[in-house]
Design an enzyme around this catalytic site. Structure first.
Site, PDB file in Angstrom:
ATOM      1  N   LYS A   1       2.861   8.642  -3.645  1.00 27.07           N
ATOM      2  CA  LYS A   1       1.129   9.468  -3.729  1.00 27.07           C
ATOM      3  C   LYS A   1       1.188  10.786  -2.784  1.00 27.07           C
ATOM      4  CE  LYS A   1      -1.142   4.744  -3.633  1.00 27.07           C
ATOM      5  NZ  LYS A   1      -1.966   3.650  -2.010  1.00 27.07           N
TER       6      LYS A   1
ATOM      7  N   SER B   1      -6.132   0.220  -2.620  1.00 30.78           N
ATOM      8  CA  SER B   1      -5.482   1.532  -1.276  1.00 30.78           C
ATOM      9  C   SER B   1      -7.076   2.741  -1.265  1.00 30.78           C
ATOM     10  CB  SER B   1      -4.310   2.570  -2.368  1.00 30.78           C
ATOM     11  OG  SER B   1      -4.843   2.729  -3.340  1.00 30.78           O
TER      12      SER B   1
END
Length: 190
Positions: free
Chosen positions: A127, A84
């Site tokens: 996130k 990511s």
């Protein structure tokens, strides 16, 4: 260059500061910050993308010939691995080689391919919540993660500005905007 990435951890989301610097060398990539194998691969892919597309971004063709690049991820998120951080790594490197800083209110997550596609990642809710807690205003996400925003509380979605990208070019153009020169005024005659 420094870019703010978003990470997923077993205890929730976290932000990562990804630092890139350049020094005399032979085109090598140095990675520090106890990164896992997947993040190391992302860093190599990021540098390869920039080298392959230097002309497109008006970067000197042989910019890497006599330089080494160092990417460091200081302590922050507990497990520093997973697919990511590629987008943040590429933007930290682009910031470095173009001498254009990444704004501090922008964070991002997404994996990249060598051809510059931005791939979807997991943990979007965690996130984004971490970014909101850290005072981030703008978040760059893979286009294919757009549907994940439905999982977020409406008040969080309203506070943040989301930018969805399909490829690295869209992210670079959004983050590294060229500073416009002020038009010079003709001198007044006395």
């Amino acid at each position: 260059g420094v870019a703010t990435g978003l990470a997923w951890t077993p205890t929730g989301g976290d932000i990562l500061f990804i630092e890139a610097t350049q020094m005399p060398g032979r085109g090598q990539l140095i990675l520090t910050g106890s990164l896992g194998d997947v993040m190391k691969e992302s860093a190599h892919a990021a540098l390869s993308y920039i080298r392959a597309n230097a002309q497109r971004w008006k970067i000197e063709k042989n910019f890497a010939r006599n330089s080494d690049f160092h990417i460091h991820v200081p302590a922050g998120a507990i497990p520093k691995d997973g697919p990511s951080a590629g987008l943040a790594m590429i933007l930290a490197l682009m910031s470095l080689v173009t001498q254009q800083p990444v704004a501090g209110d922008v964070a991002m997550t997404g994996e990249i391919t060598l051809r510059g596609k931005v791939m979807p990642v997991g943990g979007i809710k965690e996130k984004v919540l971490a970014a909101a807690r850290a005072g981030i205003q703008r978040i760059i996400l893979p286009k294919r993660n757009e549907h994940n925003l439905e999982d977020l509380p409406a008040e969080v979605r309203r506070k943040l500005h989301f930018v969805f990208v399909r490829n690295v070019g869209e992210a670079i153009r959004y983050v590294l905007k060229k500073k416009k020169k002020k038009p010079s005024r003709p001198a007044r005659k006395a």
